[in-house]
Enzyme design. Sequence first.
Site, PDB file in Angstrom:
ATOM      1  N   MET A 236      31.809  40.062  60.622  1.00  0.00           N
ATOM      2  CA  MET A 236      30.765  39.127  61.026  1.00  0.00           C
ATOM      3  C   MET A 236      30.533  39.265  62.520  1.00  0.00           C
ATOM      4  SD  MET A 236      31.492  35.847  58.667  1.00  0.00           S
ATOM      5  CE  MET A 236      33.243  35.799  58.946  1.00  0.00           C
TER       6      MET A 236
ATOM      7  N   GLY B  94      35.949  42.319  61.824  1.00  0.00           N
ATOM      8  CA  GLY B  94      34.749  43.072  62.196  1.00  0.00           C
ATOM      9  C   GLY B  94      33.572  42.894  61.264  1.00  0.00           C
TER      10      GLY B  94
ATOM     11  N   ARG C 260      47.377  35.260  64.118  1.00  0.00           N
ATOM     12  CA  ARG C 260      47.319  34.974  62.690  1.00  0.00           C
ATOM     13  C   ARG C 260      48.490  35.688  62.042  1.00  0.00           C
ATOM     14  NH1 ARG C 260      42.278  38.947  62.005  1.00  0.00           N
ATOM     15  NH2 ARG C 260      43.492  40.752  62.532  1.00  0.00           N
TER      16      ARG C 260
ATOM     17  N   CYS D 255      48.964  41.678  24.584  1.00  0.00           N
ATOM     18  CA  CYS D 255      49.124  43.123  24.710  1.00  0.00           C
ATOM     19  C   CYS D 255      47.840  43.812  25.125  1.00  0.00           C
ATOM     20  CB  CYS D 255      49.663  43.725  23.423  1.00  0.00           C
ATOM     21  SG  CYS D 255      48.554  43.497  22.018  1.00  0.00           S
TER      22      CYS D 255
ATOM     23  N   SER E 137      49.924  37.929  19.047  1.00  0.00           N
ATOM     24  CA  SER E 137      49.812  38.729  20.267  1.00  0.00           C
ATOM     25  C   SER E 137      48.336  38.793  20.614  1.00  0.00           C
ATOM     26  CB  SER E 137      50.372  40.132  20.034  1.00  0.00           C
ATOM     27  OG  SER E 137      50.210  40.891  21.213  1.00  0.00           O
TER      28      SER E 137
ATOM     29  N   ARG F 194      32.542  33.135  68.372  1.00  0.00           N
ATOM     30  CA  ARG F 194      33.088  34.107  67.419  1.00  0.00           C
ATOM     31  C   ARG F 194      33.189  33.514  66.021  1.00  0.00           C
ATOM     32  NH1 ARG F 194      38.530  36.226  69.798  1.00  0.00           N
ATOM     33  NH2 ARG F 194      38.796  34.078  70.491  1.00  0.00           N
TER      34      ARG F 194
ATOM     35  N   TYR G 162      55.731  36.377  26.299  1.00  0.00           N
ATOM     36  CA  TYR G 162      55.838  37.687  26.956  1.00  0.00           C
ATOM     37  C   TYR G 162      54.468  38.263  27.258  1.00  0.00           C
ATOM     38  CZ  TYR G 162      54.752  39.877  22.422  1.00  0.00           C
ATOM     39  OH  TYR G 162      54.140  40.261  21.265  1.00  0.00           O
TER      40      TYR G 162
ATOM     41  N   LYS H  90      40.903  31.658  62.309  1.00  0.00           N
ATOM     42  CA  LYS H  90      40.982  31.818  63.764  1.00  0.00           C
ATOM     43  C   LYS H  90      41.045  30.459  64.457  1.00  0.00           C
ATOM     44  CE  LYS H  90      38.610  35.123  65.552  1.00  0.00           C
ATOM     45  NZ  LYS H  90      37.304  35.750  65.495  1.00  0.00           N
TER      46      LYS H  90
ATOM     47  N   HIS I 242      39.775  49.745  64.605  1.00  0.00           N
ATOM     48  CA  HIS I 242      39.056  49.251  63.427  1.00  0.00           C
ATOM     49  C   HIS I 242      39.473  50.010  62.168  1.00  0.00           C
ATOM     50  CE1 HIS I 242      35.601  49.278  60.636  1.00  0.00           C
ATOM     51  NE2 HIS I 242      35.545  47.990  60.954  1.00  0.00           N
TER      52      HIS I 242
HETATM   53  C1  PEP Z   1      43.234  44.492  22.493  1.00  0.00           C
HETATM   54  O1  PEP Z   1      42.174  44.414  21.843  1.00  0.00           O
HETATM   55  O2  PEP Z   1      43.468  43.815  23.486  1.00  0.00           O
HETATM   56  C2  PEP Z   1      44.260  45.452  22.068  1.00  0.00           C
HETATM   57  C3  PEP Z   1      45.431  45.497  22.663  1.00  0.00           C
HETATM   58  O3  PEP Z   1      43.906  46.332  21.102  1.00  0.00           O
HETATM   59  P1  PEP Z   1      43.053  47.656  21.363  1.00  0.00           P
HETATM   60  O4  PEP Z   1      42.840  47.794  22.827  1.00  0.00           O
HETATM   61  O5  PEP Z   1      43.843  48.761  20.792  1.00  0.00           O
HETATM   62  O6  PEP Z   1      41.815  47.337  20.591  1.00  0.00           O
END
Ligand code: PEP
Length: 898
Positions: free
Chosen positions: A102, A100, A335, A849, A781, A91, A869, A22, A451
């Site tokens: 604070m 709202g 803002r 993953c 992974s 304010r 990835y 502000k 609000h």
């Molecule tokens: C993990 O452990 O992140 C994974 C992908 O395997 P899971 O969740 O199947 O143990």
Amino acid sequence: MGRYVYDFTKGRRDMADLLGGKGANLAEMTRLGLPVPQGFVVTTEACRAFLTSGTEPEGMSREISRHLSAVEAAAGRVLGQPDGPLLLSVRSGARFSMPGMMETVLDIGLNDASVVGLAKSSGNERFAWDSYRRLVQMFGSTVMGVDAELFERAMARLKETRGAPDDLHLDASDLAGLVETYKDLIHDATGDDFPQSPAEQLRRAVLAVFGSWNGERARLYRRREHIADDLGTAVTVQRMVFGNLGPDSGSGVAFTRDPATGRSGLYGDYLSDAQGEDVVAGIRNPVPLAGLERLDPASYQQLREHMRTLENHYRDLCDIEFTIERGKLWMLQTRVGKRTAGAAFAIAAELVDEGLITADEALSRVSGDGLARLMFPRFDTTVTGDPLAHGLPASPGAAVGAAVFDSAEAVRRAAAGEKVVLVRQETTPDDLPGMVAAQAVLTSRGGKTSHAAVVARGMGKVCVCGAEELTVDTGARRFTTRGGTVVEEGTVISVDGSAGAVYPGEAPLVDSAVMRYLETGTCAEQSDEVVDAVARSLQLADRKRRLEVRANADTPEDAARARRFGAQGVGLCRTEHMFLGERRKLVEQMILADDDDTRERALDALLPLQREDFVGILEAMDGLPVTIRLLDPPLHEFLPDRTELAVRIATAEAHGDLPDPHDTELLDAVNRMHEENPMLGLRGVRLGLVVPGLVAMQVRAIAEAVVERRRAGGAPEAEIMVPLVGAVEELRIEREEVERVLAEVSAESGVAVTCPVGTMIELPRAALTAGRIAGQAEFFSFGTNDLTQTTWGFSRDDVEAAFFSAYLDKGVFAASPFETIDREGVGRLVSLAVAEGRAARPDLTIGVCGEHGGDPESVRFFHGAGLDYVSCSPFRIPVARLEAGRAALPETGPSDSR
Ligand code: PEP
Ligand code: MG
């Protein structure tokens, strides 16, 4: 220049860390030459010093006095002077907007003497006493800690005695009497008097605003919005201007574009003869901004020009608070405005088309969280029937829940697992816990800037407000529609925040337009600007991103959907689900076998079934990599429950029957295999090393599926992934087995099957020895679910329900480490493993993953950590694509809107 206080003329927009949003924006508007009442900002640094030490920072008062003198000199009046006093507003204003949450104290400078002066100088006695009673009320509750209810009850009693329908019907002497009542209330509650000294009022108000940073509402809001607890708030002190001086005065809120849809134009609400808080509180229903054009064309024109100036300067949607004091327009706040997820996409695309921002900037202004919201279903209006009521579509989406009429009930029912809709006449900051707990918020009063609307939009909650057709009776816990239908507490209703409608019962849902686009690649509704904007953002993100996006998919259907959503392969195909259902019997046989023949028969029976699973997935992902993980969970997960078996056997025995020998055999096996901590037991690669034939069967199924797909003319790209490796030796042994079977199938089929073999990195030891492990792995992974579990020592199945909310409350972490990667701990292991893995094998492919692969914040981390990835569930693929694109943009610094 002092350390703790900045004049508006000395600040800038980019000083929000110090001056709060502000304060920084008021300074910016002052620099732009817009009509801003003079003032100064007490910094967040002063707040932090106060919160740490509990005492007023040394020298702050002196600095405030100096800056106050400058404001007084400019105004030609002194704070609280008995004849025509200067009055101040105090304010809060943190780095990030916390609407709202604070405290605010207005009309500082009034006392028993200056109220008479104000009556004279304004020529309006009623106004003067009304201002004084507002000050005593706000100061009493905010600064002196008196229960706000007490003031409201006194006001209600007075209105009742006078037969006044609202406060506008109370006259000057009524209000003067009320001031005395309020002062007595304060004295009775605190033993202290309302302070008459304007300087003391100012000093105490500033400290109270500092203190409100740690109020319950503010803390709850910060936790939800992931705002750090140690930022502190700045305090803006500004000359009061008045919108409640009669019909030629008023206050309003305006947006340079529609914050709900993103459409350009002027949007907002105006309430004549009112102060700003009256507009936001939804106490009287304001008129749309266009109504101001009729009431005060000159101010309207000026406002339009200032809004244009601001939008061009900020190059974004701005929201604005303004007051007109006897025909003179004052800008009180601006803002970069909050907006719905859809509006964020639409506005970003429009600003590019208007040449105000670049495509990269547009991408930086949308978010994966927003996209996820747009993928939720909406009501199927072709079958919903007649709505119970219409209101304003304040925050889009479709929500179903039981109607509840106060915040506590919403929290109580939600904690018990019920979905609720919070129904109120209007909401106040005290309703925040209920709003958090509810699926949707429905109010009968207030505009799109009330609000309820502002807070719900900020949270991404469905909201319909100003449904005036409804009579909400919170005491009796029901609402009544214009047609006379009564909806009692607990009745299920459906709230359509996109259309502004409320339906009885549970209305059926259909896919959102964005979801249909993602599924089909086309936009069904012609010229849907949100879908168009989403498409443009995703296309740009795909061009920008370095991270590939794969899917966690175990079935051909999931793999196909993921591919439609843009997946570039399967990063994790869990094979355990393939061992359930009908096949469980075969798995049982394999586990129970006490000779090689029986085991092999079971494995032989499983083989063709497994092969078909892989054929389907490889076909759906033809030409793209499919990472298949060998069996991971403890084997007893495939056997019947231990207690159930024991009960079955005991019941048979109690009846004098002989228990089923199969049950006895199973129970023996279950007991033999029972583990106290199965997640740390015989699972992952350990299974492969000790259960004969299991790995060979799975690898054979994969290899034969590859052969089958090749023979069918496909381009299968299977990769074999070994779970839960902790030592390179485990992987080396398993790899030998994998290669032996691949060579066998190649020889048998005459088709050369080579699959990359890699491992999950999901134990700290694997991360710490990644250099050695890379010697045996063509890819890594990160299994960040297990890596988080084992790094923190948190049981992933238990802790979230057991104590995470306490940990979040206590600030141990700002988000669950199972949702957002813990950069400091788990993230460090990831970075180390990437560095050492790549050092040992430069062409190592690295992905993730765990669930974090689809979490926006974590995707940014994985980009920075140099992964190739991320892999996530199919529905998160568009989110991951977008966030991977955003992560690849050059740093642009923090954005103002959250
Ligand atoms: C993990 O452990 O992140 C994974 C992908 O395997 P899971 O969740 O199947 O143990
Ligand atoms: Mg795992």
